[in-house]
Scaffold this motif. Structure first.
Motif, PDB file in Angstrom:
ATOM      1  N   GLY A 114       0.837  -1.192   0.000  1.00 26.71           N
ATOM      2  CA  GLY A 114       0.000   0.000   0.000  1.00 26.71           C
ATOM      3  C   GLY A 114       0.868   1.235   0.000  1.00 26.71           C
ATOM      4  N   THR A 115       0.236   2.397   0.057  1.00 28.11           N
ATOM      5  CA  THR A 115       0.988   3.645   0.105  1.00 28.11           C
ATOM      6  C   THR A 115       1.841   3.670   1.365  1.00 28.11           C
ATOM      7  OG1 THR A 115      -0.780   4.780  -1.033  1.00 28.11           O
ATOM      8  CG2 THR A 115       0.789   6.155   0.128  1.00 28.11           C
ATOM      9  N   ASN A 116       3.139   3.732   1.190  1.00 31.32           N
ATOM     10  CA  ASN A 116       4.090   3.787   2.307  1.00 31.32           C
ATOM     11  C   ASN A 116       3.928   2.642   3.296  1.00 31.32           C
ATOM     12  OD1 ASN A 116       5.041   6.225   1.254  1.00 31.32           O
ATOM     13  ND2 ASN A 116       3.529   7.381   2.402  1.00 31.32           N
ATOM     14  N   SER A 117       3.406   1.508   2.861  1.00 33.09           N
ATOM     15  CA  SER A 117       3.163   0.435   3.823  1.00 33.09           C
ATOM     16  C   SER A 117       3.229  -0.951   3.185  1.00 33.09           C
ATOM     17  CB  SER A 117       1.796   0.625   4.487  1.00 33.09           C
ATOM     18  OG  SER A 117       0.775   0.624   3.504  1.00 33.09           O
ATOM     19  N   LEU A 118       3.497  -1.911   4.032  1.00 32.62           N
ATOM     20  CA  LEU A 118       3.518  -3.326   3.664  1.00 32.62           C
ATOM     21  C   LEU A 118       2.648  -4.035   4.694  1.00 32.62           C
ATOM     22  CD1 LEU A 118       4.850  -5.442   1.787  1.00 32.62           C
ATOM     23  CD2 LEU A 118       6.746  -5.553   3.418  1.00 32.62           C
ATOM     24  N   TRP A 119       1.793  -4.950   4.235  1.00 33.49           N
ATOM     25  CA  TRP A 119       0.815  -5.582   5.117  1.00 33.49           C
ATOM     26  C   TRP A 119       0.782  -7.087   4.912  1.00 33.49           C
ATOM     27  CZ3 TRP A 119      -2.192  -2.493   8.348  1.00 33.49           C
ATOM     28  CH2 TRP A 119      -2.119  -1.116   8.106  1.00 33.49           C
ATOM     29  N   ARG A 120       0.407  -7.821   5.977  1.00 34.01           N
ATOM     30  CA  ARG A 120       0.109  -9.251   5.893  1.00 34.01           C
ATOM     31  C   ARG A 120      -1.349  -9.434   6.278  1.00 34.01           C
ATOM     32  NH1 ARG A 120       3.060 -12.034   9.926  1.00 34.01           N
ATOM     33  NH2 ARG A 120       2.593 -13.964   8.908  1.00 34.01           N
ATOM     34  N   ILE A 121      -2.098 -10.176   5.456  1.00 37.68           N
ATOM     35  CA  ILE A 121      -3.517 -10.415   5.713  1.00 37.68           C
ATOM     36  C   ILE A 121      -3.697 -11.875   6.085  1.00 37.68           C
ATOM     37  CG2 ILE A 121      -5.843 -10.388   4.748  1.00 37.68           C
ATOM     38  CD1 ILE A 121      -4.799  -8.257   2.743  1.00 37.68           C
ATOM     39  N   ASN A 122      -4.241 -12.126   7.264  1.00 42.79           N
ATOM     40  CA  ASN A 122      -4.513 -13.477   7.732  1.00 42.79           C
ATOM     41  C   ASN A 122      -5.691 -14.026   6.922  1.00 42.79           C
ATOM     42  OD1 ASN A 122      -5.917 -15.564   9.319  1.00 42.79           O
ATOM     43  ND2 ASN A 122      -4.348 -15.148  10.842  1.00 42.79           N
ATOM     44  N   PRO A 123      -5.545 -15.177   6.237  1.00 39.72           N
ATOM     45  CA  PRO A 123      -6.609 -15.685   5.374  1.00 39.72           C
ATOM     46  C   PRO A 123      -7.819 -16.216   6.138  1.00 39.72           C
ATOM     47  CG  PRO A 123      -4.844 -17.282   5.494  1.00 39.72           C
ATOM     48  CD  PRO A 123      -4.367 -16.060   6.222  1.00 39.72           C
ATOM     49  N   THR A 124      -7.667 -16.461   7.437  1.00 40.42           N
ATOM     50  CA  THR A 124      -8.771 -16.979   8.240  1.00 40.42           C
ATOM     51  C   THR A 124      -9.531 -15.858   8.944  1.00 40.42           C
ATOM     52  OG1 THR A 124      -7.504 -18.992   8.598  1.00 40.42           O
ATOM     53  CG2 THR A 124      -9.378 -18.626  10.052  1.00 40.42           C
ATOM     54  N   THR A 125      -8.789 -14.925   9.562  1.00 39.02           N
ATOM     55  CA  THR A 125      -9.427 -13.851  10.328  1.00 39.02           C
ATOM     56  C   THR A 125      -9.665 -12.588   9.512  1.00 39.02           C
ATOM     57  OG1 THR A 125      -7.327 -12.908  11.079  1.00 39.02           O
ATOM     58  CG2 THR A 125      -8.306 -14.672  12.434  1.00 39.02           C
ATOM     59  N   ASN A 126      -9.002 -12.464   8.360  1.00 38.53           N
ATOM     60  CA  ASN A 126      -9.078 -11.282   7.488  1.00 38.53           C
ATOM     61  C   ASN A 126      -8.496 -10.031   8.140  1.00 38.53           C
ATOM     62  OD1 ASN A 126     -10.401 -12.846   5.512  1.00 38.53           O
ATOM     63  ND2 ASN A 126     -12.343 -12.504   6.546  1.00 38.53           N
ATOM     64  N   VAL A 127      -7.644 -10.192   9.135  1.00 40.46           N
ATOM     65  CA  VAL A 127      -7.012  -9.065   9.804  1.00 40.46           C
ATOM     66  C   VAL A 127      -5.722  -8.704   9.074  1.00 40.46           C
ATOM     67  CG1 VAL A 127      -5.893  -8.302  11.942  1.00 40.46           C
ATOM     68  CG2 VAL A 127      -8.019  -9.623  12.039  1.00 40.46           C
ATOM     69  N   ALA A 128      -5.552  -7.404   8.781  1.00 41.40           N
ATOM     70  CA  ALA A 128      -4.340  -6.901   8.127  1.00 41.40           C
ATOM     71  C   ALA A 128      -3.397  -6.347   9.193  1.00 41.40           C
ATOM     72  CB  ALA A 128      -4.694  -5.816   7.123  1.00 41.40           C
ATOM     73  N   THR A 129      -2.142  -6.804   9.163  1.00 41.38           N
ATOM     74  CA  THR A 129      -1.128  -6.363  10.116  1.00 41.38           C
ATOM     75  C   THR A 129      -0.010  -5.658   9.360  1.00 41.38           C
ATOM     76  OG1 THR A 129      -1.616  -8.297  11.487  1.00 41.38           O
ATOM     77  CG2 THR A 129       0.448  -7.136  11.930  1.00 41.38           C
ATOM     78  N   ALA A 130       0.342  -4.460   9.824  1.00 36.15           N
ATOM     79  CA  ALA A 130       1.410  -3.689   9.181  1.00 36.15           C
ATOM     80  C   ALA A 130       2.768  -4.316   9.460  1.00 36.15           C
ATOM     81  CB  ALA A 130       1.393  -2.249   9.683  1.00 36.15           C
ATOM     82  N   ILE A 131       3.651  -4.250   8.462  1.00 37.68           N
ATOM     83  CA  ILE A 131       5.025  -4.752   8.580  1.00 37.68           C
ATOM     84  C   ILE A 131       5.964  -3.556   8.444  1.00 37.68           C
ATOM     85  CG2 ILE A 131       6.778  -6.217   7.507  1.00 37.68           C
ATOM     86  CD1 ILE A 131       4.467  -7.903   6.392  1.00 37.68           C
ATOM     87  N   PRO A 132       6.899  -3.376   9.375  1.00 40.20           N
ATOM     88  CA  PRO A 132       7.842  -2.258   9.263  1.00 40.20           C
ATOM     89  C   PRO A 132       8.646  -2.341   7.965  1.00 40.20           C
ATOM     90  CG  PRO A 132       7.993  -3.300  11.419  1.00 40.20           C
ATOM     91  CD  PRO A 132       7.122  -4.176  10.569  1.00 40.20           C
ATOM     92  N   THR A 133       8.831  -1.179   7.309  1.00 37.72           N
ATOM     93  CA  THR A 133       9.561  -1.148   6.036  1.00 37.72           C
ATOM     94  C   THR A 133      10.840  -0.319   6.118  1.00 37.72           C
ATOM     95  OG1 THR A 133       8.244   0.714   5.268  1.00 37.72           O
ATOM     96  CG2 THR A 133       7.487  -1.500   4.650  1.00 37.72           C
ATOM     97  N   VAL A 134      11.342  -0.080   7.296  1.00 38.08           N
ATOM     98  CA  VAL A 134      12.622   0.603   7.506  1.00 38.08           C
ATOM     99  C   VAL A 134      12.656   1.957   6.786  1.00 38.08           C
ATOM    100  CG1 VAL A 134      15.121   0.190   7.660  1.00 38.08           C
ATOM    101  CG2 VAL A 134      13.586  -1.747   7.461  1.00 38.08           C
ATOM    102  N   GLY A 135      11.534   2.678   6.800  1.00 38.79           N
ATOM    103  CA  GLY A 135      11.490   4.010   6.221  1.00 38.79           C
ATOM    104  C   GLY A 135      11.409   4.077   4.716  1.00 38.79           C
ATOM    105  N   GLU A 136      11.323   2.948   4.050  1.00 35.46           N
ATOM    106  CA  GLU A 136      11.249   2.918   2.583  1.00 35.46           C
ATOM    107  C   GLU A 136       9.799   2.774   2.124  1.00 35.46           C
ATOM    108  OE1 GLU A 136      13.728   3.303   0.509  1.00 35.46           O
ATOM    109  OE2 GLU A 136      15.414   3.150   1.884  1.00 35.46           O
ATOM    110  N   VAL A 137       9.538   3.124   0.870  1.00 40.06           N
ATOM    111  CA  VAL A 137       8.212   3.013   0.283  1.00 40.06           C
ATOM    112  C   VAL A 137       8.177   1.776  -0.623  1.00 40.06           C
ATOM    113  CG1 VAL A 137       6.504   4.128  -1.207  1.00 40.06           C
ATOM    114  CG2 VAL A 137       7.901   5.508   0.348  1.00 40.06           C
ATOM    115  N   PRO A 138       7.400   0.726  -0.242  1.00 38.20           N
ATOM    116  CA  PRO A 138       7.331  -0.474  -1.084  1.00 38.20           C
ATOM    117  C   PRO A 138       6.519  -0.202  -2.346  1.00 38.20           C
ATOM    118  CG  PRO A 138       5.839  -0.684   0.781  1.00 38.20           C
ATOM    119  CD  PRO A 138       6.579   0.611   0.957  1.00 38.20           C
ATOM    120  N   VAL A 139       6.967  -0.790  -3.472  1.00 35.48           N
ATOM    121  CA  VAL A 139       6.261  -0.586  -4.733  1.00 35.48           C
ATOM    122  C   VAL A 139       5.877  -1.888  -5.439  1.00 35.48           C
ATOM    123  CG1 VAL A 139       7.182   1.718  -5.159  1.00 35.48           C
ATOM    124  CG2 VAL A 139       8.435  -0.275  -5.998  1.00 35.48           C
ATOM    125  N   SER A 140       6.530  -3.001  -5.085  1.00 33.69           N
ATOM    126  CA  SER A 140       6.210  -4.270  -5.732  1.00 33.69           C
ATOM    127  C   SER A 140       6.601  -5.419  -4.817  1.00 33.69           C
ATOM    128  CB  SER A 140       6.946  -4.390  -7.071  1.00 33.69           C
ATOM    129  OG  SER A 140       6.423  -5.458  -7.823  1.00 33.69           O
TER     130      SER A 140
END
Length: 175
Positions: A114-140
């Motif tokens: 996502g914008t300035n963020s990286l996430w993991r989505i649990n396939p059972t609970t559908n909860v999205a948890t943010a993952i630290p990206t060390v100040g970088e912007v993920p693009v792919s």
């Protein structure tokens, strides 16, 4: 091996192709007239269904064999749609401007950029948890099944790619 090439004329603005191996259908995301639609085609590329979605923007999709669901991300909205085999849709909220998705094939966890963020989505609970990206912007993002599996994430800073363990910790800090 490519046995056959087919000239496919999908809708104007098509921006996603997703194959569902369970029923051999192809899903394509399209933007038309300010709304996003997902069209479903059978193996002969005959239109069989259309799913209208709220909002507009490009659509990114992945198939998750772990739970037989399709995950569709809408870049201009702040959610990911999980579509189960009966086409019931669950919206997973809080992920700002999702642009890419990848699936951890060993656990079914869906990763989202996502914008300035990286996430993991649990396939059972559908909860999205943010993952630290060390100040970088993920693009792919891309899943790598070798060894115990990992995710490769490219960042907007030229030449910065990180390899993440599937628990979200950094395995290799920078290539």
């Amino acid at each position: 091996t490519i046995d056959q090439t087919v000239d496919v004329k999908f809708s104007i603005g098509s921006s996603m192709l997703l194959h569902d191996p369970d029923n051999d259908t192809i899903w394509t995301g399209a933007v038309q007239g300010g709304t996003s639609d997902v069209q479903v085609f059978d193996a002969t590329l005959t239109a069989i269904d259309e799913i209208a979605l709220t909002g507009s923007g490009s659509v990114w999709g992945v198939y998750n064999a772990f739970n037989d669901c399709k995950y569709l991300a809408y870049q201009l909205n702040n959610w990911v749609a999980k579509v189960d085999p009966t086409e019931f849709q669950t919206n997973i909220l809080s992920i700002t401007s999702v642009s890419k998705l990848a699936v951890d094939e060993s656990t079914g966890t869906v990763w989202a950029v996502g914008t300035n963020s990286l996430w993991r989505i649990n396939p059972t609970t559908n909860v999205a948890t943010a993952i630290p990206t060390v100040g970088e912007v993920p693009v792919s993002i891309s899943y790598c099944p070798s060894g115990s599996g990992s995710m490769f994430v490219a960042f907007s800073t030229p030449g910065v790619v990180r390899r993440y363990n599937l628990d979200g910790t950094v395995l290799t800090s920078t290539f």
